[in-house]
Structures are given as structure tokens and as C-alpha cells.
Write a protein that holds these residues in place. Structure first.
Motif, PDB file in Angstrom:
ATOM      1  N   ALA A  67       0.839  -1.211   0.000  1.00 50.73           N
ATOM      2  CA  ALA A  67       0.000   0.000   0.000  1.00 50.73           C
ATOM      3  C   ALA A  67       0.865   1.248   0.000  1.00 50.73           C
ATOM      4  O   ALA A  67       1.975   1.258   0.535  1.00 50.73           O
ATOM      5  CB  ALA A  67      -0.892  -0.005   1.227  1.00 50.73           C
ATOM      6  N   GLY A  68       0.326   2.300  -0.579  1.00 49.17           N
ATOM      7  CA  GLY A  68       0.997   3.591  -0.565  1.00 49.17           C
ATOM      8  C   GLY A  68       1.614   3.958  -1.892  1.00 49.17           C
ATOM      9  O   GLY A  68       1.792   5.130  -2.202  1.00 49.17           O
ATOM     10  N   LYS A  71      -1.810   5.137  -4.382  1.00 45.49           N
ATOM     11  CA  LYS A  71      -2.821   5.509  -3.383  1.00 45.49           C
ATOM     12  C   LYS A  71      -4.206   5.685  -3.993  1.00 45.49           C
ATOM     13  O   LYS A  71      -5.221   5.429  -3.336  1.00 45.49           O
ATOM     14  CB  LYS A  71      -2.404   6.801  -2.683  1.00 45.49           C
ATOM     15  CG  LYS A  71      -1.278   6.581  -1.665  1.00 45.49           C
ATOM     16  CD  LYS A  71      -1.004   7.831  -0.861  1.00 45.49           C
ATOM     17  CE  LYS A  71       0.134   7.633   0.128  1.00 45.49           C
ATOM     18  NZ  LYS A  71      -0.278   7.107   1.427  1.00 45.49           N
ATOM     19  N   GLY A  91      -3.486   3.847   0.832  1.00 50.66           N
ATOM     20  CA  GLY A  91      -4.633   4.036   1.655  1.00 50.66           C
ATOM     21  C   GLY A  91      -5.635   5.059   1.181  1.00 50.66           C
ATOM     22  O   GLY A  91      -5.271   6.186   0.865  1.00 50.66           O
ATOM     23  N   ASN A 116       8.727   8.521   5.417  1.00 57.33           N
ATOM     24  CA  ASN A 116       7.611   9.296   4.878  1.00 57.33           C
ATOM     25  C   ASN A 116       6.684   9.749   5.991  1.00 57.33           C
ATOM     26  O   ASN A 116       6.505   9.070   6.996  1.00 57.33           O
ATOM     27  CB  ASN A 116       6.850   8.492   3.806  1.00 57.33           C
ATOM     28  CG  ASN A 116       5.718   7.667   4.387  1.00 57.33           C
ATOM     29  OD1 ASN A 116       4.617   8.177   4.622  1.00 57.33           O
ATOM     30  ND2 ASN A 116       5.992   6.387   4.662  1.00 57.33           N
ATOM     31  N   ASN A 145      -6.534  -0.839   0.667  1.00 59.37           N
ATOM     32  CA  ASN A 145      -6.055  -0.438   1.985  1.00 59.37           C
ATOM     33  C   ASN A 145      -6.879   0.761   2.432  1.00 59.37           C
ATOM     34  O   ASN A 145      -6.937   1.778   1.747  1.00 59.37           O
ATOM     35  CB  ASN A 145      -4.570  -0.091   1.840  1.00 59.37           C
ATOM     36  CG  ASN A 145      -3.896   0.269   3.142  1.00 59.37           C
ATOM     37  OD1 ASN A 145      -4.032   1.381   3.618  1.00 59.37           O
ATOM     38  ND2 ASN A 145      -3.152  -0.666   3.709  1.00 59.37           N
ATOM     39  N   ASN A 178      -6.250  -0.438   7.879  1.00 61.67           N
ATOM     40  CA  ASN A 178      -4.933   0.086   8.228  1.00 61.67           C
ATOM     41  C   ASN A 178      -5.072   0.935   9.481  1.00 61.67           C
ATOM     42  O   ASN A 178      -5.611   2.034   9.440  1.00 61.67           O
ATOM     43  CB  ASN A 178      -4.395   0.908   7.049  1.00 61.67           C
ATOM     44  CG  ASN A 178      -3.095   1.609   7.388  1.00 61.67           C
ATOM     45  OD1 ASN A 178      -2.487   1.326   8.426  1.00 61.67           O
ATOM     46  ND2 ASN A 178      -2.687   2.514   6.540  1.00 61.67           N
ATOM     47  N   LYS A 214      -3.715  -4.529   9.164  1.00 63.80           N
ATOM     48  CA  LYS A 214      -2.281  -4.275   9.003  1.00 63.80           C
ATOM     49  C   LYS A 214      -1.729  -3.659  10.274  1.00 63.80           C
ATOM     50  O   LYS A 214      -2.245  -2.655  10.766  1.00 63.80           O
ATOM     51  CB  LYS A 214      -2.045  -3.341   7.815  1.00 63.80           C
ATOM     52  CG  LYS A 214      -0.570  -3.083   7.515  1.00 63.80           C
ATOM     53  CD  LYS A 214      -0.392  -2.440   6.149  1.00 63.80           C
ATOM     54  CE  LYS A 214       1.056  -2.112   5.857  1.00 63.80           C
ATOM     55  NZ  LYS A 214       1.215  -1.513   4.528  1.00 63.80           N
ATOM     56  N   THR A 242       4.594  -5.803   8.163  1.00 63.95           N
ATOM     57  CA  THR A 242       4.185  -4.693   9.002  1.00 63.95           C
ATOM     58  C   THR A 242       4.140  -3.395   8.194  1.00 63.95           C
ATOM     59  O   THR A 242       4.609  -3.347   7.060  1.00 63.95           O
ATOM     60  CB  THR A 242       5.206  -4.432  10.158  1.00 63.95           C
ATOM     61  OG1 THR A 242       6.430  -3.947   9.580  1.00 63.95           O
ATOM     62  CG2 THR A 242       5.465  -5.662  10.958  1.00 63.95           C
ATOM     63  N   SER A 264      10.995   2.977   6.263  1.00 61.96           N
ATOM     64  CA  SER A 264      10.769   1.737   5.507  1.00 61.96           C
ATOM     65  C   SER A 264      12.060   1.353   4.812  1.00 61.96           C
ATOM     66  O   SER A 264      12.999   2.129   4.755  1.00 61.96           O
ATOM     67  CB  SER A 264       9.669   1.954   4.464  1.00 61.96           C
ATOM     68  OG  SER A 264      10.033   3.003   3.575  1.00 61.96           O
ATOM     69  N   GLY A 265      12.094   0.144   4.267  1.00 60.63           N
ATOM     70  CA  GLY A 265      13.257  -0.305   3.514  1.00 60.63           C
ATOM     71  C   GLY A 265      14.188  -1.189   4.337  1.00 60.63           C
ATOM     72  O   GLY A 265      13.834  -1.674   5.412  1.00 60.63           O
ATOM     73  N   GLY A 292      11.115  -4.024   4.045  1.00 59.92           N
ATOM     74  CA  GLY A 292      12.526  -4.127   3.712  1.00 59.92           C
ATOM     75  C   GLY A 292      12.918  -5.164   2.684  1.00 59.92           C
ATOM     76  O   GLY A 292      14.101  -5.406   2.473  1.00 59.92           O
ATOM     77  N   TYR A 313       7.563  -1.973  -1.170  1.00 58.97           N
ATOM     78  CA  TYR A 313       7.442  -0.625  -1.725  1.00 58.97           C
ATOM     79  C   TYR A 313       8.844  -0.047  -1.922  1.00 58.97           C
ATOM     80  O   TYR A 313       9.284   0.214  -3.043  1.00 58.97           O
ATOM     81  CB  TYR A 313       6.597   0.252  -0.788  1.00 58.97           C
ATOM     82  CG  TYR A 313       6.353   1.674  -1.246  1.00 58.97           C
ATOM     83  CD1 TYR A 313       7.301   2.388  -1.974  1.00 58.97           C
ATOM     84  CD2 TYR A 313       5.164   2.318  -0.937  1.00 58.97           C
ATOM     85  CE1 TYR A 313       7.071   3.691  -2.390  1.00 58.97           C
ATOM     86  CE2 TYR A 313       4.923   3.627  -1.356  1.00 58.97           C
ATOM     87  CZ  TYR A 313       5.889   4.307  -2.081  1.00 58.97           C
ATOM     88  OH  TYR A 313       5.657   5.594  -2.485  1.00 58.97           O
ATOM     89  N   THR A 314       9.595   0.120  -0.819  1.00 55.48           N
ATOM     90  CA  THR A 314      10.874   0.818  -0.880  1.00 55.48           C
ATOM     91  C   THR A 314      11.870   0.104  -1.800  1.00 55.48           C
ATOM     92  O   THR A 314      12.648   0.759  -2.513  1.00 55.48           O
ATOM     93  CB  THR A 314      11.444   0.972   0.552  1.00 55.48           C
ATOM     94  OG1 THR A 314      10.431   1.575   1.366  1.00 55.48           O
ATOM     95  CG2 THR A 314      12.688   1.834   0.575  1.00 55.48           C
TER      96      THR A 314
HETATM   97  C1  LIG Z   1       5.565   6.787   0.735  1.00 51.00           C
HETATM   98  C2  LIG Z   1       4.888   5.655   1.448  1.00 51.00           C
HETATM   99  C3  LIG Z   1       3.512   5.677   1.608  1.00 51.00           C
HETATM  100  C4  LIG Z   1       2.871   4.638   2.277  1.00 51.00           C
HETATM  101  N1  LIG Z   1       1.512   4.661   2.410  1.00 51.00           N
HETATM  102  C5  LIG Z   1       0.883   3.629   3.025  1.00 51.00           C
HETATM  103  C6  LIG Z   1      -0.538   3.611   3.137  1.00 51.00           C
HETATM  104  O1  LIG Z   1      -1.232   4.504   2.644  1.00 51.00           O
HETATM  105  N2  LIG Z   1      -1.112   2.562   3.798  1.00 51.00           N
HETATM  106  C7  LIG Z   1      -0.355   1.546   4.346  1.00 51.00           C
HETATM  107  O2  LIG Z   1      -0.906   0.625   4.936  1.00 51.00           O
HETATM  108  N3  LIG Z   1       0.979   1.534   4.225  1.00 51.00           N
HETATM  109  C8  LIG Z   1       1.608   2.546   3.574  1.00 51.00           C
HETATM  110  N4  LIG Z   1       2.974   2.518   3.458  1.00 51.00           N
HETATM  111  C9  LIG Z   1       3.737   1.397   4.082  1.00 51.00           C
HETATM  112  C10 LIG Z   1       4.058   0.291   3.083  1.00 51.00           C
HETATM  113  O3  LIG Z   1       2.887  -0.289   2.576  1.00 51.00           O
HETATM  114  C11 LIG Z   1       4.918  -0.790   3.767  1.00 51.00           C
HETATM  115  O4  LIG Z   1       4.171  -1.376   4.812  1.00 51.00           O
HETATM  116  C12 LIG Z   1       6.217  -0.235   4.334  1.00 51.00           C
HETATM  117  O5  LIG Z   1       6.759   0.755   3.485  1.00 51.00           O
HETATM  118  C13 LIG Z   1       7.267  -1.320   4.546  1.00 51.00           C
HETATM  119  O6  LIG Z   1       7.599  -1.949   3.329  1.00 51.00           O
HETATM  120  P1  LIG Z   1       8.905  -1.574   2.460  1.00 51.00           P
HETATM  121  O7  LIG Z   1      10.075  -1.609   3.384  1.00 51.00           O
HETATM  122  O8  LIG Z   1       8.960  -2.621   1.382  1.00 51.00           O
HETATM  123  O9  LIG Z   1       8.670  -0.212   1.883  1.00 51.00           O
HETATM  124  C14 LIG Z   1       3.632   3.549   2.789  1.00 51.00           C
HETATM  125  C15 LIG Z   1       5.015   3.531   2.603  1.00 51.00           C
HETATM  126  C16 LIG Z   1       5.655   4.555   1.944  1.00 51.00           C
HETATM  127  C17 LIG Z   1       7.148   4.493   1.758  1.00 51.00           C
END
Ligand SMILES: Cc1cc2nc3c(=O)[nH]c(=O)nc-3n(C[C@H](O)[C@H](O)[C@H](O)COP(=O)(O)O)c2cc1C
Length: 351
Positions: A67-68, A71, A91, A116, A145, A178, A214, A242, A264-265, A292, A313-314
Motif C-alpha cells: 500500500a501507498g 494511493k 490508503g 515518509n 487499503n 490500516n 495491518k 508490518t 521503511s526499507g 525491507g 514498496y521501498t
Molecule cells: C511513501 C509511502 C507511503 C505509504 N503509504 C501507506 C498507506 O497509505 N497505507 C499503508 O498501509 N501503508 C503505507 N505505506 C507502508 C508500506 O505499505 C509498507 O508497509 C512499508 O513501506 C514497509 O515496506 P517496504 O520496506 O517494502 O517499503 C507507505 C510507505 C511509503 C514508503
């Protein structure tokens, strides 16, 4: 050297949100065109061993977009054409929201991380719901989400989530409550038992199925136990572990570690994996592991720790559009190495 190695330095000279917008426009341009078919040809890994059945849907492989990233559900088909097995849009909140003032997205380059504090910027449930109903959906499952509108008091959260659910209900293959984003004041308090019962019960009564929750990696273990108690009681079908963390591991090197928001990441990878393990050990519902992941080994670790599906995502920001393919190809090798017939066989192998 791939095309992304050439593009990345230019993208990384732009502010992160500008770069994200550019990539989004690019994905929007190719979506539904023969170029998207060519991308799918290049990036989709077709191997039955990768297939996962979960939440009543067939996922061609375990790797989805978290998610994210999308959006407002503008580019789910384009993301699917990069080889992802599912796309979680949102979300989405009941109200259209501008989110926090910019800058609100920061790269931690040395750490392969982001911080973020977007604050649920989105076009709102009416607009996103209309788009999802109007535009063709991807062939892979779409998750939705759902977040809480900033202006809605915590005690009115169930109706706020319900409003959004009703507007996206037809399009979603699964629905995520969420309650774990760190950037809406008070939101994470909704992870307590009573609040969760109210929100999840309301959505389940309204027919939200499959329904997932979540969780934050910052939730203390007793609070996770509480949340999982609700999962068992309240017709909840899965857990996503998470979201981002407000903690800052000592290992962080980038000066942007000082920015407020969710990290994140790479630096949250092991924290998230341990959460996947903790949750998977304590519930029978499928877990989606996220946090991550940037390579096959990381995805495999979460699967062995109990994740039926994974998301990222990251990693996409740092590794580029070939990441789902690289992970899926790597997973097949890892399964073969360890004598598993399929991803599903490896789920929870380390528990
Ligand atoms: C810019 C950004 C926006 C995000 N927006 C949401 C969101 O709207 N809803 C949500 O549940 N998680 C959101 N996330 C969290 C991601 O879905 C994910 O749980 C988190 O980044 C960890 O994963 P990653 O390390 O692969 O990025 C967002 C993350 C980032 C970086």
C-alpha cells in the motif's frame, strides 16, 4: 547494467515525491498499451511452484506491491505488468485529503530506506471507488487499503472505515484495515482490542470479506497478542505485518534519519520479519509479510517465517522495475535448493 541503473541517478536528483509522480505518469502512459504487454512478457515469471492460493484468490506468485505506492488506484494494471502478483491500492480515506505539507518523503540513500510522513494524501473514497468501478482491473488480485480520515475522531472510526469500504467493495479482492500508519495522529491507538473490535466487527457485518488488518512493527508484544485475539474472534481473514516504524535503528547513516515519519526499507527488514514470525506463530490466518524486502533471499526469509505472500514498496525505488522478476526467479532457485515443491510448502518452514 539494466535500464534502471541508467535512469536511477537522474530520478534520484529529483525530490522523491517528484520522482514518484514521474514514475506514476510513466506507468499511466503504458497502462493498457502494447508496451504493458511487452513489460509483462519481460517481467512475469510463469512457474506453478510460485502460485499461492490465499483469501479465496489465486496469486500467480507471492510478490505484491505494498500500500501507498498507488494511493488512488491509477496504475494497478501497469504495476501488475511488472510481474507483481497483486497490488494493494490506497490508503484510501472517506474524505479527500491533501496530506501533510511537502517535503514529506525522504530518501535515506546510504541506508536503502525511506522516511515518509505523507499523512494519507488521497482523492477520497468517492473518487477512488468510482475509478475502481470504471477502469478495467488487473488480472491479478487487488487489495484495498483503508485508512481513517484525519478529521474523524477516533471514536467515530468504525463509520469512517465503513464509508470507504462501501465505496470500494465491488472492486476489491481483499480489504485491509490500516490502523498502523504513524502519520495520522492517534491512528495507531486503534490497534487496541476494543477499537479493533469496533472497526473490524463493523466491516465484517457489512460483508467485507476477506478482511485483513495491518499492524505496526512498533506495537509491543502484549498489544500484538491483544490484536490477534480480535483477529481470532472477529471474522478476520489475515494479518499484514508490518507497516513503517517510527523507531530509528542505530545503524542508520543518512542525515534524513532525523526526519519525522515512518521508516521503511532495508533497515526494517529484520524487525518486520520477526513480526511476521511472531504473528504467524500465534494465529492460523494467512500472514502477508512486508518490510525491507529487496531481493529473493529477503522474500524467502519472510515466507519461511510464516508469510504466505509478501509485499514491497521501498525496494522498488532502489532496485527498479525488474525486482518482482528477480525475486520470483530467485525464489524458484531457493525452493529447488531446499527441496520444496512450491512456495506454499515453504511457508512457515522456520517456525
Ligand atoms: C511513501 C509511502 C507511503 C505509504 N503509504 C501507506 C498507506 O497509505 N497505507 C499503508 O498501509 N501503508 C503505507 N505505506 C507502508 C508500506 O505499505 C509498507 O508497509 C512499508 O513501506 C514497509 O515496506 P517496504 O520496506 O517494502 O517499503 C507507505 C510507505 C511509503 C514508503
Amino acid at each position: 547494467m539494466g535500464a534502471y541503473d541508467l535512469l536511477k541517478p537522474a530520478l534520484f536528483r529529483l525530490p522523491p515525491e517528484t520522482a514518484h509522480g514521474l514514475i506514476h505518469r510513466l506507468l499511466g502512459r503504458v497502462q493498457g498499451t502494447p508496451i504493458a504487454d511487452a513489460l509483462a512478457e519481460r517481467y512475469a515469471v510463469d512457474d506453478d511452484r510460485l502460485a499461492v492460493d490465499a483469501f479465496g484468490s489465486a496469486f500467480p506468485n507471492p510478490v505484491g506491491v505494498a500500500a501507498g505506492f498507488d494511493k488512488n488506484a491509477h496504475v494497478p494494471r501497469a504495476l501488475a505488468s511488472l510481474g507483481f502478483s497483486h497490488v494493494e491500492v490506497g490508503g484510501v480515506t472517506a474524505e479527500r485529503q491533501p496530506g501533510n505539507p511537502r517535503p514529506r518523503l525522504f530518501r535515506l540513500r546510504e541506508d536503502e530506506a525511506l522516511v515518509n510522513r505523507m499523512g494519507f494524501n488521497n482523492e477520497g473514497a468517492d473518487r477512488v471507488g468510482e475509478r475502481l468501478d470504471r477502469d478495467p482491473l488487473p488480472e491479478v488480485p487487488v487489495g484495498i487499503n483503508i485508512g481513517k480520515s484525519k478529521s474523524t475522531p477516533l471514536e467515530d472510526a468504525p463509520d469512517d472505515y465503513l464509508y470507504t469500504y462501501e465505496r470500494v467493495a465491488d472492486a476489491g479482492d481483499y480489504f485491509v484495515v490500516n490502523v498502523s500508519s504513524p502519520n495520522t495522529p492517534g491512528l495507531r491507538e486503534l490497534q487496541n482490542r476494543e477499537a479493533l473490535e469496533g472497526i473490524l466487527g463493523t466491516l465484517a457485518d457489512a460483508g467485507a470479506d476477506p478482511l485483513l488488518v495491518k499492524l505496526s512493527p512498533d506495537l509491543p508484544e502484549p498489544a500484538v497478542d491483544d490484536a490477534l485475539g480480535v483477529v481470532d474472534d472477529a471474522r478476520v481473514d489475515g494479518v499484514i505485518a508490518t507497516n513503517t516504524t517510527t523507531s530509528r535503528p542505530d545503524s542508520l547513516r543518512s542525515h534524513n534519519r532525523a526526519e519525522r515519519g515512518g521508516l521503511s526499507g532495508k533497515p526494517i527488514e529484520s524487525l518486520a520479519t520477526e513480526r511476521v514470525r511472531y504473528v504467524a506463530e500465534r494465529t492460523d490466518v494467512p500472514v502477508i509479510g512486508v518490510g525491507g524486502i529487496s531481493d529473493a533471499a529477503g522474500a524467502y526469509e519472510k515466507i519461511r517465517a510464516g508469510a504466505s505472500l509478501v509485499q514491497l514498496y521501498t525496494g522498488l525505488v532502489y532496485e527498479g522495475p525488474g525486482l518482482a522478476r528477480d525475486i520470483n526467479e530467485g525464489l524458484v532457485e531457493l525452493l529447488e535448493r531446499d527441496g520444496f515443491d512450491s512456495v506454499e510448502d515453504a511457508v512457515g518452514a522456520d517456525l
